[in-house]
Design an enzyme around this catalytic site. Structure first.
Site, PDB file in Angstrom:
ATOM      1  N   SER A  91       4.739   2.748   8.068  1.00 47.09           N
ATOM      2  CA  SER A  91       4.147   1.531   7.131  1.00 47.09           C
ATOM      3  C   SER A  91       5.403   1.132   6.157  1.00 47.09           C
ATOM      4  CB  SER A  91       3.130   1.677   6.239  1.00 47.09           C
ATOM      5  OG  SER A  91       2.030   1.785   6.902  1.00 47.09           O
TER       6      SER A  91
ATOM      7  N   ASP B 103       0.344  -7.908   1.534  1.00 42.46           N
ATOM      8  CA  ASP B 103       0.608  -6.367   1.552  1.00 42.46           C
ATOM      9  C   ASP B 103       2.302  -6.067   1.564  1.00 42.46           C
ATOM     10  OD1 ASP B 103       0.022  -3.640   1.517  1.00 42.46           O
ATOM     11  OD2 ASP B 103      -0.141  -3.562   3.856  1.00 42.46           O
TER      12      ASP B 103
ATOM     13  N   HIS C  93       0.741  -1.185   0.092  1.00 47.04           N
ATOM     14  CA  HIS C  93       0.039  -0.078   0.099  1.00 47.04           C
ATOM     15  C   HIS C  93       0.871   1.315   0.101  1.00 47.04           C
ATOM     16  CE1 HIS C  93       0.342  -0.386   4.445  1.00 47.04           C
ATOM     17  NE2 HIS C  93       0.431   0.969   4.336  1.00 47.04           N
TER      18      HIS C  93
END
Length: 480
Positions: free
Chosen positions: A230, A153, A124
């Protein structure tokens, strides 16, 4: 008269003062400023709190935190992305009005996985990015996308440099709940930030991945993770990577005590597959599972709450051929005691097509042993590479839909739109990436080459029918 009033007020004030002195101040010692400060520090001092809880300061890896930070921080980079977003009016008006465009800037973190410049991050973070910039210290690099895997992911990018140190890898199987960990990343564009906490839980499934075959078996931690973290590293006290930070559980969008990381053992497999094959060699067992709770156990007369219940067996799958049935209870896999659905998914995620799993089942109070050979997305045991078809005239890329996905969606044929350029056929008609085209003018579409031939030759009114990313059947009427 006024003199009498003043006298009475004076006497009353004196009596009140004497009463307060006797009952308040004379009953306990008066604290000076230094005593008050010491009391305050005692209330908030972690040393005092830990002593009250019988926790020794020597048990905290303070020096290890410093060494872990020094060894891992140079391997965590800052990632900036730039995406060109094109806005169109929609329908036939696209032919009369020029599209409006804007730039979208994003950021995140990445972990240097090998000394030749390969970096792991979250899917992402780089999804839809037209430009990926990696910043390490004072140096900046342009990165290329090697591959991505929405189901976990994860994504791999590469820079042209062999100067960045690769992070040390740990073993997520050995990670224990309560173990001290560090989260290293770039929250809120604050580069090289380190926070500390413990592993709060393992094998968490929080239903955030929207892929058709999601892999969720997160490590949960209370080390502070915020937007920008992230793709960063979760490391143990020895500075070894044990997970890639991915998500937080928060109502505000900022840290609220719960962060989640992808276990490094899954990361290792995804990384190796993307670098070597261009796609992840996913293994499929052909089963759907549900966790056992007390209500379900009572209904099915199950005494032991460990294990998972088989909710569905895919027809023709490896498990179907092995004789596994609905409502079987899986107690062990390869000698590992099973406690949750996410644990089974993690075991399968780390496996390859052709790997053999030995299952211990319980069926009608009887213990049964089964062997299942995992298959790939086409139902075979061979390793496969992703076959992307480029249609030059349409300025788009397609691929055939795998057997596993066709079975999941209940379709017999289809071609998936993988990627297209702005201004091309698919951007003009607002057909999204990931859309599966099954029919054009009621003619079934079997291959990408057939799709290209039809769309480049068709004129007038035509209809496209297919399946969107939510698995719903969609109808598009067009005219050209």
């Amino acid at each position: 008269m006024n003199q009498i009033k003043n006298l009475l007020f004076g006497i009353a004030g004196g009596l009140v003062g004497a009463f307060l002195y006797v009952h308040l101040f004379d009953s306990q010692p008066v604290e000076d400023e230094s005593t008050f400060t010491a009391y305050t520090e005692e209330r908030i001092n972690p040393s005092t709190q830990m002593a009250a809880a019988n926790i020794s300061l020597s048990s905290l890896p303070n020096e290890d935190f410093k060494k872990a930070s020094e060894s891992s921080t140079p391997s965590v980079v800052f990632i900036q992305t730039l995406s060109e977003v094109e806005y169109r009016t929609g329908g036939w008006m696209n032919w009369f009005f020029e599209p409006r465009s804007s730039q979208r800037i994003g950021s995140g973190s990445g972990v240097v996985f090998s000394t030749d410049g390969h970096i792991v991050t979250n899917n992402h973070v780089i999804q839809d990015a037209d430009k990926i910039t990696v910043i390490a210290g004072k140096r900046s690099f342009q990165a290329e996308l090697v591959g991505r895997d929405p189901s976990s992911d994860l994504a791999v990018i590469k820079i042209d440099s062999d100067e960045l140190p690769a992070i040390k890898k740990g073993d997520s199987e050995k990670v224990a709940v309560g173990e001290w960990v560090l989260a290293v990343g770039n929250p809120f564009n604050l580069t090289s930030t380190v926070t500390a906490g413990i592993v709060s839980a393992k094998g968490r499934n929080i239903n955030i991945l929207k892929d058709k075959f999601p892999i969720e078996s997160f490590i949960q931690t209370d080390a502070a993770i915020n937007p920008g973290n992230s793709g960063g590293a979760l490391v143990n006290a020895g500075g070894e990577l044990i997970g890639i930070n991915t998500a937080i559980l928060s109502r505000t969008g900022s840290y609220a005590g719960y962060g989640f990381a992808i276990p490094v053992n899954i990361v290792k497999k995804v990384f190796n597959d993307l670098v070597k094959y261009g796609e992840v060699q996913k293994a499929f067992i052909g089963l759907d599972f549900i966790d056992i709770d007390s209500e379900l156990a009572a209904r099915l007369a199950i005494e032991n709450l460990d294990g998972v219940i088989v909710a569905d067996v895919k027809y023709g799958s490896a498990s179907d051929k092995a004789g596994i049935k609905k409502q079987d209870v899986i107690r062990e896999i390869n000698g590992i005691r099973i406690r949750s659905k996410s644990q089974v998914e993690e075991i399968v995620a780390k496996s390859y097509p052709g790997d053999l799993l030995e299952l211990v089942l319980e069926r009608d109070d009887e213990i049964i042993n089964k062997k299942v050979t995992l298959t790939n997305r086409e139902g075979t045991t061979t390793l496969i590479t992703r076959d992307i078809y480029y249609a030059k005239k349409l300025d788009a890329r397609f691929e055939s839909v795998s057997k596993v996905e066709r079975d999941l969606l209940g379709i017999k044929n289809g071609v998936k739109v993988v990627e297209f350029e702005n201004g091309g056929f698919f951007s003009v008609f607002n057909i999204p990436e990931g859309f599966i085209i099954t029919q054009i003018n009621n003619r079934t579409i079997e291959s990408p080459a057939e799709l290209e031939k039809i769309l480049t030759s068709i004129r007038g009114r035509f209809d496209i029918i297919g399946i969107n990313e939510r698995g719903r059947r969609v109808y598009y009427p067009f005219r050209r």
